[in-house]
Design a protein around this motif. Structure first.
Motif, short mmCIF file in Angstrom:
data_model
loop_
_atom_site.label_atom_id
_atom_site.label_comp_id
_atom_site.label_asym_id
_atom_site.label_seq_id
_atom_site.Cartn_x
_atom_site.Cartn_y
_atom_site.Cartn_z
N ARG A 70 19.88 2.78 4.01
CA ARG A 70 20.93 1.81 3.66
C ARG A 70 21.47 2.07 2.26
O ARG A 70 22.67 1.98 2.01
CB ARG A 70 20.38 0.38 3.77
CG ARG A 70 19.99 -0.04 5.18
CD ARG A 70 19.94 -1.56 5.33
NE ARG A 70 19.07 -2.19 4.36
CZ ARG A 70 17.75 -2.35 4.51
NH1 ARG A 70 17.16 -1.88 5.61
NH2 ARG A 70 17.03 -2.97 3.61
N LEU A 71 20.58 2.41 1.34
CA LEU A 71 21.01 2.70 -0.02
C LEU A 71 21.88 3.96 -0.07
O LEU A 71 22.93 3.97 -0.74
CB LEU A 71 19.79 2.88 -0.92
CG LEU A 71 19.00 1.62 -1.26
CD1 LEU A 71 17.68 1.98 -1.94
CD2 LEU A 71 19.82 0.70 -2.17
N LEU A 72 21.46 4.99 0.62
CA LEU A 72 22.20 6.25 0.61
C LEU A 72 23.58 6.09 1.22
O LEU A 72 24.58 6.62 0.70
CB LEU A 72 21.42 7.33 1.35
CG LEU A 72 20.15 7.82 0.66
CD1 LEU A 72 19.33 8.68 1.62
CD2 LEU A 72 20.48 8.61 -0.60
N PHE B 275 10.98 7.77 -0.27
CA PHE B 275 11.09 8.56 0.96
C PHE B 275 9.85 8.48 1.84
O PHE B 275 9.96 8.60 3.05
CB PHE B 275 11.44 10.01 0.65
CG PHE B 275 10.28 10.85 0.18
CD1 PHE B 275 9.47 11.52 1.08
CD2 PHE B 275 10.01 10.98 -1.17
CE1 PHE B 275 8.41 12.29 0.65
CE2 PHE B 275 8.95 11.76 -1.61
CZ PHE B 275 8.15 12.41 -0.70
N ASP B 276 8.68 8.28 1.30
CA ASP B 276 7.49 8.20 2.15
C ASP B 276 6.97 6.77 2.29
O ASP B 276 5.84 6.56 2.72
CB ASP B 276 6.39 9.13 1.63
CG ASP B 276 6.02 8.81 0.18
OD1 ASP B 276 6.70 7.96 -0.44
OD2 ASP B 276 5.06 9.42 -0.34
N HIS B 277 7.80 5.80 1.89
CA HIS B 277 7.40 4.39 1.97
C HIS B 277 8.33 3.56 2.86
O HIS B 277 7.86 2.80 3.70
CB HIS B 277 7.37 3.77 0.57
CG HIS B 277 6.37 4.36 -0.36
ND1 HIS B 277 5.01 4.27 -0.15
CD2 HIS B 277 6.52 5.08 -1.50
CE1 HIS B 277 4.37 4.89 -1.13
NE2 HIS B 277 5.26 5.40 -1.95
N ASP B 278 9.65 3.69 2.66
CA ASP B 278 10.59 2.82 3.37
C ASP B 278 11.88 3.58 3.62
O ASP B 278 12.87 3.43 2.89
CB ASP B 278 10.84 1.57 2.54
CG ASP B 278 11.57 0.49 3.33
OD1 ASP B 278 12.12 0.81 4.40
OD2 ASP B 278 11.60 -0.67 2.87
N ASN B 279 11.90 4.40 4.65
CA ASN B 279 13.08 5.22 4.94
C ASN B 279 14.27 4.40 5.42
O ASN B 279 15.41 4.80 5.23
CB ASN B 279 12.73 6.29 5.99
CG ASN B 279 12.02 7.47 5.38
OD1 ASN B 279 11.68 7.46 4.19
ND2 ASN B 279 11.75 8.49 6.18
#
Length: 461
Positions: free
Chosen positions: A319-321, A310-314
């Motif tokens: 896309r994953l979610l 969450f604090d690196h690559d939103n």
């Protein structure tokens, strides 16, 4: 905002990849969940089918008792299971300080908060069941206390296992009725009560549910213990108890509010409606919950990934979610369509002839349940990204809305009014979480027509 201490040893990369020989990809974790999910559904249906045939008009009170024990078990955890999952998912292998803190937290919960909650629950049950005969009264009280303790233990170790990367085992302990392993054991034991000890009725059913937790919980505890056996911690002190409660208080509020939201209408039915109407509503509500199992269980599968990304690559996380939400939508559609087309047939097949009258209630309840799926894993995304305080506030606003609207509509329209209240508040809460996720994190969580399955295979679960 949570006061949880900063994680010890954050990952050096934005995400772990499945290239590690011991890693399990998010795609594989989802497949494992699929098998476990199917087993949990079958076990869940078996438990409720046996209980309905054992208890008949008292089935509604059985459901209420089980749901109350689940809420109390979560209260006894004080959110330590979710806080532990989030922190365990971000630990490095050599972080002995972080492991010691996780072990200390588990010890506080297992030795202090859960036992106290279970004891108080048993005492209250003993006094409330004053009209029962002495044997049933004692069995009810003991069954409630043991059920509270074991339900809390099951959630604690399942979340720790997933945080430590024990994906396969964790998948078998998650989902409706405590997961596939717990549901299987409970189905066997409650079926035994139905065949050989049917005169015990509600007390026997609760005892079977409690015993059904024991074997899976024991092996889960063994598996988690291996992760920190090289780490020693000091004897539990009052300071440790205060620290655990302080660090996880927003998780505790969130989980308690969520549990009450899931069960409020059941409790209102028990207070305001006849025993027959309570049983009918309980049967429809239990069946409608199957619609939310896929998105809720996938939320557990995705929780460690949200914690790491969450604090690196939103963008990647979004896309994953949305891919996960699309999978959940497909699974849910396979269940929702039969509920809309033949609700009476499904209720009769699962619970027996006496429950066909809940068909319209089931249809209404599914309209709220489907909103959980169409808005995706927004609540999980918020809680695993240190926004659990706002989730807790929304949960408690929904609790108040359910209580007020539910009482009014139940008194005016009976089971149909109570179902309409449940569906309306559930829809509003789902949309609120969906909006808050976009507002706070700048991402959407609803299903997509272009799911990225390759990305799930490349991302560690």
């Amino acid at each position: 905002m949570s006061t949880e201490p900063a994680p010890q040893g954050r990952q050096s990369k934005s995400s772990r990849t499945s290239s590690s020989p011991n890693a399990v990809s998010l795609g594989s974790a989802t497949v494992w969940f699929g098998f476990a999910y199917g087993g949990a559904i079958l076990g869940y249906l078996a438990v409720n089918a046996f209980a309905a045939r054992l208890l008949h008009n008292d089935f509604g009170y059985f459901v209420i008792t089980v749901t109350v024990s689940t809420v109390l078990g979560q209260l006894g955890l004080f959110g330590a299971h979710r806080g532990g999952l989030r922190r365990a998912a971000r630990l490095e292998n050599d972080d002995s300080e972080g492991l010691a803190d996780l072990r200390r937290t588990a010890r506080v919960v297992s030795a202090v908060t859960l036992p106290v909650t279970a004891l108080v629950s048993a005492l209250v049950t003993f006094f409330v069941a004053a009209r029962a005969d002495d044997q049933s009264r004692w069995l009810l009280a003991i069954g409630m206390g043991v059920l509270v303790w074991f339900s809390g233990q099951q959630k604690l170790w399942a979340n720790y296992l997933r945080g430590f990367g024990r994906i396969r085992f964790a998948s078998l302990l998650e989902g409706r009725s405590g997961g596939a392993l717990v549901a299987l054991c409970q189905g066997i034991f409650i079926g035994t009560v139905l065949l050989y000890f049917s005169d015990l009725r509600l007390a026997g059913a609760l005892a079977a549910m409690a015993v059904g937790f024991a074997i899976p919980v024991f092996f889960a505890w063994l598996a988690v213990s291996k992760s920190w056996r090289q780490v020693d911690v000091e004897r539990t002190r009052l300071r440790d108890v205060r620290q655990v409660i302080s660090h996880n208080r927003h998780f505790a509020s969130n989980m308690l509010g969520g549990s009450i939201n899931s069960n409020m209408e059941l409790w209102l039915a028990g207070l305001l409606l006849t025993s027959i109407d309570t049983s009918l509503f309980s049967a429809a509500q239990r069946l409608s919950l199957l619609l939310s199992i896929s998105i809720m269980s996938l939320g557990v599968v995705f929780s460690p990934v949200v914690s790491r990304l969450f604090d690196h690559d939103n963008r990647k996380l979004e896309r994953l979610l949305r891919t996960g939400a699309s999978l959940a939508a497909v699974l849910t559609a396979a269940l929702w369509i039969p509920m809309l087309v033949a609700p009476g047939f499904l209720l009769e097949a699962v619970y027996g002839d006496a429950f066909q009258g809940a068909a319209n209630v089931l249809v209404i309840l599914t309209l709220g349940g489907i909103s959980n799926v169409l808005t995706g894993m927004c609540a999980v995304t918020l809680t695993m990204s240190r926004h659990e305080a706002i989730v807790a506030k929304a949960q408690w606003v929904a609790v108040l809305a359910r209580a007020g609207l539910g009482v009014i509509l139940a008194q005016q329209f009976g089971t149909l009014g109570l179902a309409a209240s449940a569906a309306t508040v559930t829809l509003g809460l789902s949309c609120t979480f969906w909006y808050l996720t976009h507002q706070r994190m700048g991402m959407w969580t609803h299903p997509t027509l272009r799911p990225d399955m390759a990305l799930m295979r490349k991302t560690a679960g």
